[in-house]
Design a protein around this motif. Structure first.
Motif, PDB file in Angstrom:
ATOM      1  N   PHE A  94      -2.931  19.174 -10.317  1.00 26.06           N
ATOM      2  CA  PHE A  94      -2.111  18.080  -9.817  1.00 26.06           C
ATOM      3  C   PHE A  94      -2.884  16.776  -9.974  1.00 26.06           C
ATOM      4  N   TYR A  95      -2.332  15.833 -10.738  1.00 29.44           N
ATOM      5  CA  TYR A  95      -2.973  14.531 -10.918  1.00 29.44           C
ATOM      6  C   TYR A  95      -2.860  13.722  -9.634  1.00 29.44           C
ATOM      7  N   TRP A  96      -4.024  13.208  -9.162  1.00 27.21           N
ATOM      8  CA  TRP A  96      -4.032  12.442  -7.920  1.00 27.21           C
ATOM      9  C   TRP A  96      -5.100  11.368  -8.039  1.00 27.21           C
ATOM     10  N   ASN A  97      -4.658  10.101  -8.131  1.00 27.10           N
ATOM     11  CA  ASN A  97      -5.585   8.994  -8.346  1.00 27.10           C
ATOM     12  C   ASN A  97      -6.339   8.688  -7.061  1.00 27.10           C
ATOM     13  N   SER A  98      -7.652   8.651  -7.156  1.00 26.46           N
ATOM     14  CA  SER A  98      -8.474   8.488  -5.964  1.00 26.46           C
ATOM     15  C   SER A  98      -8.661   7.040  -5.536  1.00 26.46           C
ATOM     16  N   THR A  99      -8.307   6.102  -6.402  1.00 29.37           N
ATOM     17  CA  THR A  99      -8.625   4.697  -6.157  1.00 29.37           C
ATOM     18  C   THR A  99      -7.400   3.794  -6.123  1.00 29.37           C
ATOM     19  N   ILE A 100      -6.409   4.107  -6.960  1.00 29.97           N
ATOM     20  CA  ILE A 100      -5.225   3.260  -7.100  1.00 29.97           C
ATOM     21  C   ILE A 100      -4.031   3.933  -6.429  1.00 29.97           C
ATOM     22  N   HIS A 101      -3.317   3.178  -5.609  1.00 25.26           N
ATOM     23  CA  HIS A 101      -2.155   3.694  -4.883  1.00 25.26           C
ATOM     24  C   HIS A 101      -0.935   3.602  -5.800  1.00 25.26           C
ATOM     25  N   ILE A 102      -0.706   4.660  -6.571  1.00 25.31           N
ATOM     26  CA  ILE A 102       0.322   4.681  -7.612  1.00 25.31           C
ATOM     27  C   ILE A 102       1.675   5.076  -7.019  1.00 25.31           C
ATOM     28  N   GLY A 103       2.736   4.462  -7.510  1.00 25.03           N
ATOM     29  CA  GLY A 103       4.076   4.770  -7.041  1.00 25.03           C
ATOM     30  C   GLY A 103       4.613   6.072  -7.607  1.00 25.03           C
ATOM     31  N   GLY A 104       5.785   6.478  -7.110  1.00 26.33           N
ATOM     32  CA  GLY A 104       6.453   7.661  -7.639  1.00 26.33           C
ATOM     33  C   GLY A 104       6.158   8.951  -6.911  1.00 26.33           C
ATOM     34  N   TYR A 105       5.388   8.898  -5.819  1.00 30.23           N
ATOM     35  CA  TYR A 105       5.052  10.095  -5.047  1.00 30.23           C
ATOM     36  C   TYR A 105       5.787  10.086  -3.703  1.00 30.23           C
ATOM     37  N   GLN A 106       6.271  11.241  -3.286  1.00 30.51           N
ATOM     38  CA  GLN A 106       6.809  11.380  -1.937  1.00 30.51           C
ATOM     39  C   GLN A 106       5.753  11.041  -0.900  1.00 30.51           C
ATOM     40  N   ALA A 107       4.509  11.351  -1.235  1.00 31.04           N
ATOM     41  CA  ALA A 107       3.402  11.116  -0.303  1.00 31.04           C
ATOM     42  C   ALA A 107       3.287   9.661   0.116  1.00 31.04           C
ATOM     43  N   ASN A 108       3.807   8.762  -0.699  1.00 33.51           N
ATOM     44  CA  ASN A 108       3.686   7.344  -0.367  1.00 33.51           C
ATOM     45  C   ASN A 108       4.445   6.972   0.903  1.00 33.51           C
ATOM     46  N   GLU A 109       5.398   7.813   1.283  1.00 32.00           N
ATOM     47  CA  GLU A 109       6.124   7.561   2.529  1.00 32.00           C
ATOM     48  C   GLU A 109       5.193   7.680   3.738  1.00 32.00           C
ATOM     49  N   ARG A 110       4.080   8.369   3.549  1.00 34.32           N
ATOM     50  CA  ARG A 110       3.126   8.584   4.637  1.00 34.32           C
ATOM     51  C   ARG A 110       1.887   7.696   4.514  1.00 34.32           C
ATOM     52  N   PHE A 111       1.875   6.804   3.523  1.00 39.19           N
ATOM     53  CA  PHE A 111       0.686   5.977   3.330  1.00 39.19           C
ATOM     54  C   PHE A 111       0.455   5.096   4.558  1.00 39.19           C
ATOM     55  N   PRO A 112      -0.772   5.070   5.070  1.00 40.22           N
ATOM     56  CA  PRO A 112      -1.039   4.330   6.314  1.00 40.22           C
ATOM     57  C   PRO A 112      -0.752   2.831   6.184  1.00 40.22           C
ATOM     58  N   GLU A 113      -0.166   2.277   7.184  1.00 45.78           N
ATOM     59  CA  GLU A 113       0.084   0.836   7.192  1.00 45.78           C
ATOM     60  C   GLU A 113      -1.249   0.098   7.173  1.00 45.78           C
ATOM     61  N   GLY A 114      -1.336  -0.898   6.301  1.00 51.89           N
ATOM     62  CA  GLY A 114      -2.588  -1.643   6.182  1.00 51.89           C
ATOM     63  C   GLY A 114      -3.658  -0.907   5.397  1.00 51.89           C
ATOM     64  N   GLU A 123      -7.430 -11.229   0.318  1.00 53.32           N
ATOM     65  CA  GLU A 123      -6.275 -11.098  -0.557  1.00 53.32           C
ATOM     66  C   GLU A 123      -6.102  -9.654  -1.018  1.00 53.32           C
ATOM     67  N   PRO A 124      -4.850  -9.164  -1.121  1.00 52.92           N
ATOM     68  CA  PRO A 124      -4.627  -7.803  -1.632  1.00 52.92           C
ATOM     69  C   PRO A 124      -5.134  -7.679  -3.065  1.00 52.92           C
ATOM     70  N   LEU A 125      -5.789  -6.565  -3.350  1.00 54.43           N
ATOM     71  CA  LEU A 125      -6.284  -6.289  -4.690  1.00 54.43           C
ATOM     72  C   LEU A 125      -5.334  -5.317  -5.384  1.00 54.43           C
ATOM     73  N   THR A 126      -4.876  -5.685  -6.564  1.00 54.39           N
ATOM     74  CA  THR A 126      -3.900  -4.866  -7.289  1.00 54.39           C
ATOM     75  C   THR A 126      -4.318  -4.697  -8.737  1.00 54.39           C
ATOM     76  N   ILE A 127      -3.744  -3.691  -9.376  1.00 52.29           N
ATOM     77  CA  ILE A 127      -3.902  -3.441 -10.800  1.00 52.29           C
ATOM     78  C   ILE A 127      -2.638  -2.732 -11.287  1.00 52.29           C
ATOM     79  N   PHE A 128      -2.111  -3.150 -12.423  1.00 56.60           N
ATOM     80  CA  PHE A 128      -0.887  -2.556 -12.966  1.00 56.60           C
ATOM     81  C   PHE A 128       0.238  -2.520 -11.922  1.00 56.60           C
ATOM     82  N   ASN A 129       0.347  -3.583 -11.129  1.00 60.17           N
ATOM     83  CA  ASN A 129       1.372  -3.686 -10.077  1.00 60.17           C
ATOM     84  C   ASN A 129       1.217  -2.649  -8.976  1.00 60.17           C
ATOM     85  N   SER A 130       0.018  -2.080  -8.863  1.00 62.05           N
ATOM     86  CA  SER A 130      -0.263  -1.111  -7.801  1.00 62.05           C
ATOM     87  C   SER A 130      -1.430  -1.606  -6.956  1.00 62.05           C
ATOM     88  N   ASP A 131      -1.400  -1.247  -5.675  1.00 58.40           N
ATOM     89  CA  ASP A 131      -2.497  -1.609  -4.777  1.00 58.40           C
ATOM     90  C   ASP A 131      -3.670  -0.651  -4.954  1.00 58.40           C
TER      91      ASP A 131
END
Length: 372
Positions: A94-114, A123-131
Protein backbone atom coordinates in the motif's frame (compact mmCIF):
# COMPACT_ATOMS: atom_id res chain seq x y z
CA UNK A 1 51.80 -2.90 -18.91
CA UNK A 2 49.97 -1.59 -15.89
CA UNK A 3 47.72 -4.22 -14.36
CA UNK A 4 44.61 -3.10 -12.48
CA UNK A 5 43.48 -5.02 -9.44
CA UNK A 6 40.01 -6.54 -9.64
CA UNK A 7 38.20 -5.59 -6.44
CA UNK A 8 35.34 -7.82 -5.31
CA UNK A 9 32.28 -6.13 -3.86
CA UNK A 10 32.58 -8.64 -1.02
CA UNK A 11 35.18 -6.32 0.51
CA UNK A 12 32.41 -3.81 1.22
CA UNK A 13 31.54 -4.45 4.84
CA UNK A 14 27.93 -5.56 5.25
CA UNK A 15 25.46 -4.12 7.69
CA UNK A 16 24.05 -6.24 10.46
CA UNK A 17 22.12 -9.15 8.98
CA UNK A 18 18.38 -8.69 8.70
CA UNK A 19 15.84 -11.43 9.14
CA UNK A 20 14.46 -13.25 6.15
CA UNK A 21 11.43 -11.62 4.64
CA UNK A 22 8.12 -13.21 3.69
CA UNK A 23 8.39 -11.93 0.11
CA UNK A 24 9.01 -14.65 -2.49
CA UNK A 25 12.41 -14.62 -4.16
CA UNK A 26 14.07 -16.76 -6.82
CA UNK A 27 17.15 -16.58 -9.06
CA UNK A 28 15.39 -18.68 -11.74
CA UNK A 29 14.82 -15.53 -13.80
CA UNK A 30 15.48 -11.82 -13.21
CA UNK A 31 13.57 -10.93 -10.00
CA UNK A 32 11.24 -8.06 -10.91
CA UNK A 33 8.99 -5.60 -9.10
CA UNK A 34 5.95 -3.59 -10.25
CA UNK A 35 4.95 -0.12 -9.06
CA UNK A 36 1.89 1.45 -10.67
CA UNK A 37 -1.68 2.75 -10.50
CA UNK A 38 -4.47 3.99 -12.73
CA UNK A 39 -6.36 6.87 -11.16
CA UNK A 40 -9.32 6.53 -13.51
CA UNK A 41 -10.13 2.84 -13.57
CA UNK A 42 -9.46 -0.54 -12.02
CA UNK A 43 -6.88 -2.64 -13.76
CA UNK A 44 -8.44 -4.76 -16.49
CA UNK A 45 -8.72 -8.55 -16.06
CA UNK A 46 -5.84 -8.90 -18.53
CA UNK A 47 -3.72 -6.47 -16.51
CA UNK A 48 -4.48 -8.34 -13.28
CA UNK A 49 -3.44 -11.52 -15.10
CA UNK A 50 -0.16 -9.93 -16.21
CA UNK A 51 0.69 -8.61 -12.76
CA UNK A 52 -0.09 -11.92 -11.06
CA UNK A 53 1.86 -13.95 -13.61
CA UNK A 54 4.97 -11.79 -13.78
CA UNK A 55 5.45 -10.20 -10.34
CA UNK A 56 5.56 -11.47 -6.77
CA UNK A 57 6.23 -8.01 -5.30
CA UNK A 58 3.94 -5.15 -6.31
CA UNK A 59 3.22 -1.65 -4.97
CA UNK A 60 -0.09 -0.05 -5.90
CA UNK A 61 0.51 3.69 -6.22
CA UNK A 62 -1.49 6.56 -4.75
CA UNK A 63 -4.90 7.30 -6.21
CA UNK A 64 -5.56 3.91 -7.79
CA UNK A 65 -9.08 3.91 -9.29
CA UNK A 66 -10.09 6.80 -7.02
CA UNK A 67 -12.05 8.50 -9.80
CA UNK A 68 -14.17 5.40 -10.18
CA UNK A 69 -14.59 4.38 -6.54
CA UNK A 70 -14.11 7.66 -4.71
CA UNK A 71 -10.98 6.74 -2.76
CA UNK A 72 -7.58 5.12 -3.08
CA UNK A 73 -8.46 2.58 -0.40
CA UNK A 74 -11.40 1.16 -2.38
CA UNK A 75 -9.41 0.88 -5.59
CA UNK A 76 -6.49 -0.68 -3.76
CA UNK A 77 -8.62 -3.33 -2.04
CA UNK A 78 -10.05 -4.48 -5.38
CA UNK A 79 -6.61 -4.70 -6.98
CA UNK A 80 -5.21 -6.75 -4.09
CA UNK A 81 -8.14 -9.15 -4.20
CA UNK A 82 -7.86 -9.70 -7.95
CA UNK A 83 -4.06 -10.14 -7.93
CA UNK A 84 -4.10 -12.57 -5.01
CA UNK A 85 -6.96 -14.53 -6.55
CA UNK A 86 -4.55 -15.27 -9.40
CA UNK A 87 -1.29 -15.41 -7.44
CA UNK A 88 -1.80 -16.11 -3.71
CA UNK A 89 1.91 -15.76 -2.94
CA UNK A 90 2.17 -12.24 -4.37
CA UNK A 91 2.98 -9.49 -1.88
CA UNK A 92 1.14 -6.23 -2.54
CA UNK A 93 2.19 -2.98 -0.85
CA UNK A 94 0.00 0.00 0.00
CA UNK A 95 1.53 3.32 -1.10
CA UNK A 96 1.54 5.79 1.79
CA UNK A 97 3.44 9.08 1.59
CA UNK A 98 5.23 9.83 4.83
CA UNK A 99 5.78 13.54 4.25
CA UNK A 100 3.15 14.94 1.88
CA UNK A 101 -0.57 14.95 2.75
CA UNK A 102 -1.88 13.65 -0.59
CA UNK A 103 -5.56 13.78 -1.53
CA UNK A 104 -7.78 10.92 -2.65
CA UNK A 105 -7.70 8.84 0.56
CA UNK A 106 -10.62 8.09 2.86
CA UNK A 107 -8.09 8.48 5.66
CA UNK A 108 -7.99 12.21 5.02
CA UNK A 109 -11.37 12.51 6.73
CA UNK A 110 -9.51 11.70 9.96
CA UNK A 111 -6.53 14.00 9.40
CA UNK A 112 -5.94 16.01 12.60
CA UNK A 113 -7.00 19.63 12.53
CA UNK A 114 -3.94 21.84 12.36
CA UNK A 115 -1.78 18.93 11.24
CA UNK A 116 -0.26 20.71 8.26
CA UNK A 117 3.35 21.87 8.41
CA UNK A 118 3.98 25.61 8.81
CA UNK A 119 7.11 27.54 7.91
CA UNK A 120 9.12 29.41 10.53
CA UNK A 121 7.13 32.44 9.41
CA UNK A 122 3.84 30.66 10.14
CA UNK A 123 2.88 30.06 6.50
CA UNK A 124 1.49 26.71 5.28
CA UNK A 125 4.05 24.70 3.33
CA UNK A 126 2.73 22.99 0.20
CA UNK A 127 3.95 21.07 -2.83
CA UNK A 128 1.93 19.97 -5.88
CA UNK A 129 -1.15 21.60 -4.27
CA UNK A 130 -0.76 19.33 -1.24
CA UNK A 131 0.18 20.19 2.33
CA UNK A 132 3.16 18.78 4.15
CA UNK A 133 2.34 16.73 7.24
CA UNK A 134 3.77 18.01 10.53
CA UNK A 135 5.30 14.82 11.89
CA UNK A 136 6.43 16.58 15.05
CA UNK A 137 2.79 16.23 16.18
CA UNK A 138 1.89 12.93 17.79
CA UNK A 139 -1.68 13.16 16.49
CA UNK A 140 -0.39 13.29 12.90
CA UNK A 141 1.96 10.37 13.48
CA UNK A 142 -0.82 8.31 15.04
CA UNK A 143 -3.12 9.13 12.10
CA UNK A 144 -0.46 7.91 9.65
CA UNK A 145 0.41 4.69 11.48
CA UNK A 146 -3.28 3.92 12.14
CA UNK A 147 -3.96 4.22 8.39
CA UNK A 148 -1.09 1.83 7.68
CA UNK A 149 -2.59 -0.63 10.17
CA UNK A 150 -6.00 -0.38 8.48
CA UNK A 151 -4.38 -1.06 5.10
CA UNK A 152 -2.92 -4.39 6.25
CA UNK A 153 -5.79 -5.37 8.53
CA UNK A 154 -8.78 -4.45 6.37
CA UNK A 155 -7.59 -3.86 2.80
CA UNK A 156 -5.40 -6.91 2.29
CA UNK A 157 -2.04 -5.13 2.06
CA UNK A 158 1.08 -7.17 2.75
CA UNK A 159 2.93 -4.06 3.81
CA UNK A 160 3.52 -0.37 3.24
CA UNK A 161 5.56 1.46 0.62
CA UNK A 162 6.78 4.49 2.58
CA UNK A 163 7.35 7.27 0.09
CA UNK A 164 9.22 10.58 0.51
CA UNK A 165 11.05 9.49 3.66
CA UNK A 166 14.11 11.56 2.75
CA UNK A 167 12.71 13.61 -0.10
CA UNK A 168 14.15 16.91 1.09
CA UNK A 169 17.61 17.49 2.51
CA UNK A 170 18.10 19.31 5.79
CA UNK A 171 19.87 22.09 3.90
CA UNK A 172 16.91 22.71 1.60
CA UNK A 173 14.49 22.69 4.52
CA UNK A 174 16.56 25.27 6.43
CA UNK A 175 15.25 27.87 3.99
CA UNK A 176 11.79 27.61 5.54
CA UNK A 177 12.24 25.69 8.80
CA UNK A 178 14.34 26.11 11.93
CA UNK A 179 16.97 23.52 12.87
CA UNK A 180 14.88 22.64 15.91
CA UNK A 181 11.82 21.95 13.74
CA UNK A 182 13.84 19.87 11.26
CA UNK A 183 15.13 17.70 14.10
CA UNK A 184 11.61 17.29 15.47
CA UNK A 185 10.33 16.25 12.02
CA UNK A 186 13.14 13.72 11.53
CA UNK A 187 12.72 12.26 15.01
CA UNK A 188 8.97 12.19 14.48
CA UNK A 189 9.32 10.26 11.22
CA UNK A 190 11.48 7.60 12.85
CA UNK A 191 9.09 7.34 15.79
CA UNK A 192 6.14 7.04 13.39
CA UNK A 193 7.72 4.17 11.48
CA UNK A 194 8.63 2.41 14.75
CA UNK A 195 5.00 2.71 15.84
CA UNK A 196 3.85 1.45 12.45
CA UNK A 197 6.03 -1.64 12.80
CA UNK A 198 4.40 -2.38 16.14
CA UNK A 199 0.91 -1.94 14.69
CA UNK A 200 1.32 -3.96 11.49
CA UNK A 201 3.48 -6.68 13.04
CA UNK A 202 6.79 -8.28 12.06
CA UNK A 203 5.40 -10.30 9.14
CA UNK A 204 4.36 -7.25 7.11
CA UNK A 205 6.79 -5.46 4.81
CA UNK A 206 7.87 -1.87 5.31
CA UNK A 207 9.76 -0.63 2.25
CA UNK A 208 11.05 2.94 2.24
CA UNK A 209 11.79 5.07 -0.79
CA UNK A 210 15.40 6.21 -0.42
CA UNK A 211 18.70 4.51 0.36
CA UNK A 212 21.55 5.98 2.37
CA UNK A 213 24.28 4.66 4.63
CA UNK A 214 25.16 8.10 6.03
CA UNK A 215 24.34 7.77 9.75
CA UNK A 216 23.14 11.38 9.74
CA UNK A 217 20.68 10.71 6.93
CA UNK A 218 17.06 9.92 7.82
CA UNK A 219 17.08 7.04 5.33
CA UNK A 220 19.87 5.28 7.20
CA UNK A 221 18.02 5.72 10.49
CA UNK A 222 14.84 4.26 9.01
CA UNK A 223 16.67 1.24 7.56
CA UNK A 224 17.14 0.03 11.12
CA UNK A 225 13.36 -0.33 11.32
CA UNK A 226 12.18 -1.07 7.78
CA UNK A 227 12.64 -4.24 5.73
CA UNK A 228 14.34 -2.51 2.84
CA UNK A 229 14.38 0.34 0.39
CA UNK A 230 13.86 1.45 -3.18
CA UNK A 231 16.49 3.37 -5.11
CA UNK A 232 14.11 5.28 -7.33
CA UNK A 233 16.58 6.91 -9.72
CA UNK A 234 19.25 4.23 -9.97
CA UNK A 235 20.09 4.74 -13.63
CA UNK A 236 18.43 5.99 -16.81
CA UNK A 237 19.84 4.36 -19.93
CA UNK A 238 22.25 6.75 -21.61
CA UNK A 239 22.01 9.38 -18.85
CA UNK A 240 24.41 8.90 -15.94
CA UNK A 241 27.62 10.07 -14.31
CA UNK A 242 30.00 7.20 -13.75
CA UNK A 243 31.14 8.37 -10.31
CA UNK A 244 27.60 8.75 -8.98
CA UNK A 245 26.48 5.45 -10.48
CA UNK A 246 29.48 3.59 -9.04
CA UNK A 247 28.70 5.04 -5.60
CA UNK A 248 25.04 4.03 -5.91
CA UNK A 249 26.03 0.52 -6.95
CA UNK A 250 28.34 0.14 -3.96
CA UNK A 251 25.71 1.43 -1.55
CA UNK A 252 22.96 -0.79 -2.93
CA UNK A 253 25.19 -3.83 -2.85
CA UNK A 254 26.08 -3.21 0.76
CA UNK A 255 22.43 -2.75 1.75
CA UNK A 256 21.46 -5.88 -0.20
CA UNK A 257 24.21 -7.91 1.50
CA UNK A 258 22.76 -6.94 4.87
CA UNK A 259 19.66 -8.96 4.03
CA UNK A 260 17.44 -5.97 3.32
CA UNK A 261 15.00 -5.93 0.41
CA UNK A 262 16.39 -3.68 -2.34
CA UNK A 263 14.17 -2.42 -5.13
CA UNK A 264 16.23 -0.91 -7.94
CA UNK A 265 14.23 1.41 -10.19
CA UNK A 266 15.76 1.95 -13.63
CA UNK A 267 14.53 3.96 -16.61
CA UNK A 268 14.79 3.41 -20.38
CA UNK A 269 16.29 6.83 -21.11
CA UNK A 270 12.94 8.63 -21.01
CA UNK A 271 9.98 9.02 -18.68
CA UNK A 272 6.50 10.52 -18.55
CA UNK A 273 7.93 14.04 -18.39
CA UNK A 274 9.48 13.72 -21.87
CA UNK A 275 6.53 15.18 -23.75
CA UNK A 276 7.87 14.56 -27.25
CA UNK A 277 8.60 10.90 -26.55
CA UNK A 278 5.22 10.44 -24.90
CA UNK A 279 3.53 11.75 -28.06
CA UNK A 280 4.97 8.86 -30.09
CA UNK A 281 2.96 5.65 -30.53
CA UNK A 282 3.20 3.25 -27.60
CA UNK A 283 4.83 0.67 -29.87
CA UNK A 284 7.71 3.10 -30.40
CA UNK A 285 8.21 3.54 -26.65
CA UNK A 286 8.22 -0.22 -26.22
CA UNK A 287 10.82 -0.56 -28.97
CA UNK A 288 13.01 2.12 -27.35
CA UNK A 289 12.71 0.52 -23.91
CA UNK A 290 13.59 -2.95 -25.21
CA UNK A 291 16.65 -1.60 -27.01
CA UNK A 292 17.84 0.27 -23.90
CA UNK A 293 17.37 -2.42 -21.25
CA UNK A 294 20.80 -4.08 -21.36
CA UNK A 295 22.80 -1.39 -19.54
CA UNK A 296 20.44 -0.79 -16.56
CA UNK A 297 19.72 -4.51 -16.22
CA UNK A 298 23.43 -5.36 -16.27
CA UNK A 299 24.08 -2.74 -13.55
CA UNK A 300 21.33 -4.33 -11.47
CA UNK A 301 22.76 -7.83 -11.90
CA UNK A 302 26.18 -6.61 -10.78
CA UNK A 303 24.81 -5.54 -7.38
CA UNK A 304 21.84 -7.91 -6.90
CA UNK A 305 21.62 -10.17 -3.86
CA UNK A 306 18.75 -12.27 -2.48
CA UNK A 307 15.68 -10.03 -2.11
CA UNK A 308 16.88 -7.60 -4.80
CA UNK A 309 14.25 -6.69 -7.41
CA UNK A 310 14.46 -4.86 -10.73
CA UNK A 311 11.84 -2.33 -11.83
CA UNK A 312 11.98 -0.95 -15.39
CA UNK A 313 9.22 1.37 -16.58
CA UNK A 314 8.78 4.92 -17.85
CA UNK A 315 5.89 5.99 -15.62
CA UNK A 316 3.87 5.11 -12.52
CA UNK A 317 0.36 6.27 -13.40
CA UNK A 318 -2.17 5.41 -16.09
CA UNK A 319 -2.51 2.68 -18.71
CA UNK A 320 0.85 3.47 -20.30
CA UNK A 321 3.43 3.03 -17.54
CA UNK A 322 5.60 0.50 -19.32
CA UNK A 323 4.72 -2.17 -16.76
CA UNK A 324 2.67 -4.31 -19.13
CA UNK A 325 5.53 -4.95 -21.55
CA UNK A 326 7.12 -8.30 -22.34
CA UNK A 327 10.92 -8.23 -22.10
CA UNK A 328 12.69 -11.37 -23.38
CA UNK A 329 15.41 -10.86 -20.75
CA UNK A 330 12.87 -11.44 -17.97
CA UNK A 331 12.02 -14.89 -19.33
CA UNK A 332 15.55 -16.22 -19.82
CA UNK A 333 17.01 -18.61 -17.22
CA UNK A 334 19.37 -16.71 -14.89
CA UNK A 335 20.32 -18.97 -12.00
CA UNK A 336 22.14 -17.96 -8.83
CA UNK A 337 25.37 -15.93 -8.97
CA UNK A 338 28.60 -17.89 -8.87
CA UNK A 339 30.16 -15.23 -6.69
CA UNK A 340 30.39 -11.53 -6.07
CA UNK A 341 31.00 -9.05 -8.86
CA UNK A 342 34.56 -8.02 -9.69
CA UNK A 343 35.56 -4.45 -10.40
CA UNK A 344 38.52 -3.44 -12.56
CA UNK A 345 38.59 0.34 -12.82
CA UNK A 346 35.22 1.33 -14.26
CA UNK A 347 34.57 -2.19 -15.56
CA UNK A 348 32.47 -4.74 -13.66
CA UNK A 349 31.90 -8.44 -14.33
CA UNK A 350 29.83 -11.13 -12.69
CA UNK A 351 28.95 -14.73 -13.44
CA UNK A 352 25.57 -16.35 -12.95
CA UNK A 353 24.63 -19.96 -13.59
CA UNK A 354 23.14 -19.04 -16.97
CA UNK A 355 24.51 -15.58 -17.72
CA UNK A 356 27.75 -13.60 -17.89
CA UNK A 357 27.44 -9.88 -17.14
CA UNK A 358 29.77 -7.05 -18.19
CA UNK A 359 29.41 -3.30 -17.55
CA UNK A 360 31.76 -0.41 -18.35
CA UNK A 361 30.64 2.77 -16.60
CA UNK A 362 33.13 4.88 -18.51
CA UNK A 363 32.11 3.90 -22.04
CA UNK A 364 28.50 3.01 -21.25
CA UNK A 365 28.96 -0.43 -22.77
CA UNK A 366 27.18 -3.42 -21.29
CA UNK A 367 26.65 -7.03 -22.31
CA UNK A 368 24.73 -9.97 -20.92
CA UNK A 369 25.62 -13.32 -22.45
CA UNK A 370 22.70 -15.64 -21.81
CA UNK A 371 23.77 -19.29 -21.75
CA UNK A 372 21.47 -21.92 -23.13
Amino acid sequence: MKQLLAIPFALILPLANAAEHPVPFSWDTVPVYAHLANMSEDFTPEQHDFLAENFDLIAIEKGHAKRKHGSTEKGFAIAVKEIKKRNPQAKVLFYWNSTIHIGGYQANERFPEGGGLLSKDGEPLTIFNSDFSDLSQKAVRDWWSDTAEIAVRDLGADGIFIDAAGKFSNNSRRKVLSDEKIKALNDGLVSMVVDTRKKVGPSKLLIQNGVSLDPENIGARLLKVTDGAMKEHFVSAGHFEKEALAENMATLNRVAKSGKVTVIKAWPGFDWRDKEVMKTPREERIRMAREAITFPLACFLIVAEPYSYFCYTWSYQGNDTGTFVEYPEFKKPLGPPKGHALRDGWKYTREFAHASVFVDLESGDAKIDWKK
